[in-house]
Design an enzyme around this catalytic site. Structure first.
Site, PDB file in Angstrom:
ATOM      1  N   THR A 238       2.973  -3.406  -3.573  1.00 16.65           N
ATOM      2  CA  THR A 238       4.227  -2.762  -3.346  1.00 16.65           C
ATOM      3  C   THR A 238       4.027  -1.298  -2.609  1.00 16.65           C
ATOM      4  O   THR A 238       3.191  -0.529  -3.198  1.00 16.65           O
ATOM      5  CB  THR A 238       4.952  -2.262  -4.718  1.00 16.65           C
ATOM      6  OG1 THR A 238       5.078  -3.775  -5.413  1.00 16.65           O
ATOM      7  CG2 THR A 238       6.367  -1.797  -4.837  1.00 16.65           C
ATOM      8  N   ASN A 239       5.134  -0.918  -1.826  1.00 12.17           N
ATOM      9  CA  ASN A 239       4.962   0.402  -1.089  1.00 12.17           C
ATOM     10  C   ASN A 239       5.913   1.440  -1.699  1.00 12.17           C
ATOM     11  O   ASN A 239       6.693   0.941  -2.509  1.00 12.17           O
ATOM     12  CB  ASN A 239       5.499   0.018   0.240  1.00 12.17           C
ATOM     13  CG  ASN A 239       4.210  -0.173   1.152  1.00 12.17           C
ATOM     14  OD1 ASN A 239       3.028   0.339   1.086  1.00 12.17           O
ATOM     15  ND2 ASN A 239       4.580  -1.211   1.938  1.00 12.17           N
TER      16      ASN A 239
ATOM     17  N   ILE B 277       6.382 -11.708   0.164  1.00  9.89           N
ATOM     18  CA  ILE B 277       4.903 -11.778   0.154  1.00  9.89           C
ATOM     19  C   ILE B 277       4.478 -12.710  -1.123  1.00  9.89           C
ATOM     20  O   ILE B 277       3.661 -13.510  -1.269  1.00  9.89           O
ATOM     21  CB  ILE B 277       4.583 -10.279  -0.245  1.00  9.89           C
ATOM     22  CG1 ILE B 277       4.734  -9.466   0.942  1.00  9.89           C
ATOM     23  CG2 ILE B 277       2.979 -10.246  -0.357  1.00  9.89           C
ATOM     24  CD1 ILE B 277       4.482  -7.880   1.068  1.00  9.89           C
ATOM     25  N   GLY B 278       5.272 -12.566  -2.501  1.00 11.46           N
ATOM     26  CA  GLY B 278       5.002 -13.363  -3.660  1.00 11.46           C
ATOM     27  C   GLY B 278       5.024 -14.863  -3.036  1.00 11.46           C
ATOM     28  O   GLY B 278       4.041 -15.347  -3.612  1.00 11.46           O
TER      29      GLY B 278
ATOM     30  N   ARG C 216       7.869   4.162   4.488  1.00 14.26           N
ATOM     31  CA  ARG C 216       7.283   3.571   3.250  1.00 14.26           C
ATOM     32  C   ARG C 216       7.649   4.636   1.987  1.00 14.26           C
ATOM     33  O   ARG C 216       7.952   4.300   1.167  1.00 14.26           O
ATOM     34  CB  ARG C 216       5.716   3.385   3.148  1.00 14.26           C
ATOM     35  CG  ARG C 216       5.292   2.270   4.010  1.00 14.26           C
ATOM     36  CD  ARG C 216       3.980   1.961   3.873  1.00 14.26           C
ATOM     37  NE  ARG C 216       3.451   1.019   4.905  1.00 14.26           N
ATOM     38  CZ  ARG C 216       3.026   1.119   6.095  1.00 14.26           C
ATOM     39  NH1 ARG C 216       2.923   2.337   6.513  1.00 14.26           N
ATOM     40  NH2 ARG C 216       2.543   0.066   7.026  1.00 14.26           N
TER      41      ARG C 216
ATOM     42  N   HIS D 265      -2.139   4.528   3.111  1.00 12.38           N
ATOM     43  CA  HIS D 265      -1.528   3.526   3.809  1.00 12.38           C
ATOM     44  C   HIS D 265      -0.247   3.849   4.369  1.00 12.38           C
ATOM     45  O   HIS D 265       0.846   3.639   3.759  1.00 12.38           O
ATOM     46  CB  HIS D 265      -1.247   2.258   2.922  1.00 12.38           C
ATOM     47  CG  HIS D 265      -0.545   0.936   3.445  1.00 12.38           C
ATOM     48  ND1 HIS D 265      -1.129   0.397   4.570  1.00 12.38           N
ATOM     49  CD2 HIS D 265       0.484   0.326   3.192  1.00 12.38           C
ATOM     50  CE1 HIS D 265      -0.191  -0.701   4.976  1.00 12.38           C
ATOM     51  NE2 HIS D 265       0.550  -0.629   4.088  1.00 12.38           N
TER      52      HIS D 265
ATOM     53  N   ARG E  68      10.754  -2.231   3.208  1.00 16.20           N
ATOM     54  CA  ARG E  68      11.390  -1.442   4.104  1.00 16.20           C
ATOM     55  C   ARG E  68      12.512  -1.934   5.098  1.00 16.20           C
ATOM     56  O   ARG E  68      12.424  -3.267   5.371  1.00 16.20           O
ATOM     57  CB  ARG E  68      10.339  -1.063   5.187  1.00 16.20           C
ATOM     58  CG  ARG E  68       9.765   0.165   4.657  1.00 16.20           C
ATOM     59  CD  ARG E  68       8.844   0.824   5.764  1.00 16.20           C
ATOM     60  NE  ARG E  68       7.859   0.312   6.106  1.00 16.20           N
ATOM     61  CZ  ARG E  68       7.047   0.734   7.249  1.00 16.20           C
ATOM     62  NH1 ARG E  68       7.340   1.622   7.820  1.00 16.20           N
ATOM     63  NH2 ARG E  68       5.752   0.004   7.734  1.00 16.20           N
TER      64      ARG E  68
ATOM     65  N   ARG F 131      -5.086  -5.734  11.359  1.00 14.01           N
ATOM     66  CA  ARG F 131      -4.211  -5.375  12.325  1.00 14.01           C
ATOM     67  C   ARG F 131      -4.965  -4.685  13.357  1.00 14.01           C
ATOM     68  O   ARG F 131      -4.887  -5.147  14.695  1.00 14.01           O
ATOM     69  CB  ARG F 131      -3.026  -4.436  12.015  1.00 14.01           C
ATOM     70  CG  ARG F 131      -1.938  -5.321  11.112  1.00 14.01           C
ATOM     71  CD  ARG F 131      -0.801  -4.317  10.577  1.00 14.01           C
ATOM     72  NE  ARG F 131       0.218  -5.110  10.056  1.00 14.01           N
ATOM     73  CZ  ARG F 131       0.957  -4.752   9.099  1.00 14.01           C
ATOM     74  NH1 ARG F 131       0.772  -3.473   8.571  1.00 14.01           N
ATOM     75  NH2 ARG F 131       1.909  -5.402   8.562  1.00 14.01           N
TER      76      ARG F 131
END
Ligand code: APR
Length: 318
Positions: A119-120, A13-14, A88, A175, A82, A151
């Site tokens: 972050t999850n 993601i970063g 999560r 979430h 994950r 989504r």
């Protein structure tokens, strides 16, 4: 002066965040990661695309908080993603430790930043981040609702064969599997989704299926990727929040914000529609929920609270 944007965590993601932010020229970018080589390598790789793409921002990589000093925006993805079969919530204890370290680093070096957490498990990690850092609640916010709503809208558009731009909807709450698609606030080309069901454009079963697929949207991708979790759509969603803050766009966006009294809920982070402008989270928008939406929202809040209680057992200082 150019904005300074720090990305803590230079993983999937970063890296995508850095690329999108560079293309949009939102500011100079610092990629921070405990694995400094990844941060430096990605910064250099993206910087080398500047002549091709024609953007004019600086990129650098580091593992020192000092280099991130006085950032305007910080987006946090530091943590472990994950793995297949992992929820999560399984991530909780690992990522809680990481977020504590990040919170301390951010507090010392960029106490005035607008901090977006990805972050999850999201709602609990962003709440822990705010408590560990003690930064103002309007400056600490989590990214989830934009992604979940995106989504949901995408799946609806595929089913109804209607462009995504013509669909408006919101997914709120935590979430996780308890997230709530707000059907009373879902419009297909201006028409309520319930009316579309009544007119046979989509069956109730199909709609339920799509709601369920949205809840498991992240897991579906984890299963395909086998290593790692979704990153393109999460990064795009984080950038939308950063842009609304930096340009004072005052966009209405579903985000994990600190709720304190609104929706009958006190002192918890969860997904609600907010206004993001130059003061961070400027307002929580209180939608009128129907009975079913309200019940599902309450259940979702309860799930977040239970997970936060589990976090408190892991770290009683929370
Ligand atoms: N400080 C800084 N960076 C760290 C730290 C730390 N204490 N601990 C781990 N990291 C870095 C890792 O080195 C890695 O490069 O965080 C990065 C995470 O990147 P990925 O493993 O590629 O994970 P990503 O797919 O980007 O997801 C990050 O966001 O959506 C959530 O569930 C996802 O929690 C996960 C996070």
């Amino acid at each position: 002066m150019k904005n300074k944007i720090t990305l803590i965590g230079a993983g999937q993601i970063g890296g995508t965040l850095a690329h999108l932010i560079a293309l949009k020229e939102l500011g100079d970018i610092i990629l921070f990661d405990v694995a400094s080589g990844i941060a430096k390598g990605k910064a250099l790789d993206i910087a080398q695309s500047a002549p091709v793409n024609g953007f004019n921002v600086k990129l650098s990589g580091t593992d020192k908080y000092e280099d991130t000093k006085d950032s305007d925006v910080i987006i946090i993805t530091a943590g472990v993603p994950r793995k297949p079969g992992m929820t999560r919530d399984d991530l909780l204890s690992i990522n809680l430790k990481i977020i504590k370290e990040v919170a301390e680093g951010v507090k010392k070096t960029s106490p005035n930043a607008f901090v977006i957490c990805i972050t999850n498990p999201l709602d609990v990690i962003v709440m822990a981040l705010q408590k560990y850092s003690n930064l103002p609640t309007n400056k600490v916010v989590g990214m989830a609702g934009i992604l979940d709503s995106s989504r949901f809208i995408y799946f609806l558009s595929q089913e109804l064969k209607i462009p995504v731009q013509k669909i408006k909807s919101l997914v709120l709450g935590g979430h996780g599997d308890s997230m709530v698609a707000m059907l009373d606030h879902t419009f297909i080309d201006g028409k309520k989704i319930h009316q579309c069901v009544d007119e046979g454009m989509i069956s109730k079963n199909k709609l339920d299926e799509i709601v369920n697929r949205t809840k498991k949207g992240g897991a579906e991708i984890v299963k395909y990727l086998e290593k790692g979790s979704a990153f393109y759509a999460p990064a795009a969603s984080g950038v939308e929040m950063a842009e609304s803050y930096l340009k004072d766009l005052k966009k209405h966006l579903p985000c994990a914000a600190h709720i304190n009294g609104q929706y009958g809920v006190k002192d918890i982070y969860a997904g609600v529609p907010v206004v993001i402008g130059k003061n961070g989270v400027e307002k929580i928008i209180e939608l009128k929920l129907n009975k079913e939406e309200e019940n599902n929202f309450k259940k979702s809040i309860k799930a977040v609270q239970e997970l936060f209680d589990a976090a408190k057992k892991i770290d009683p200082t929370l």
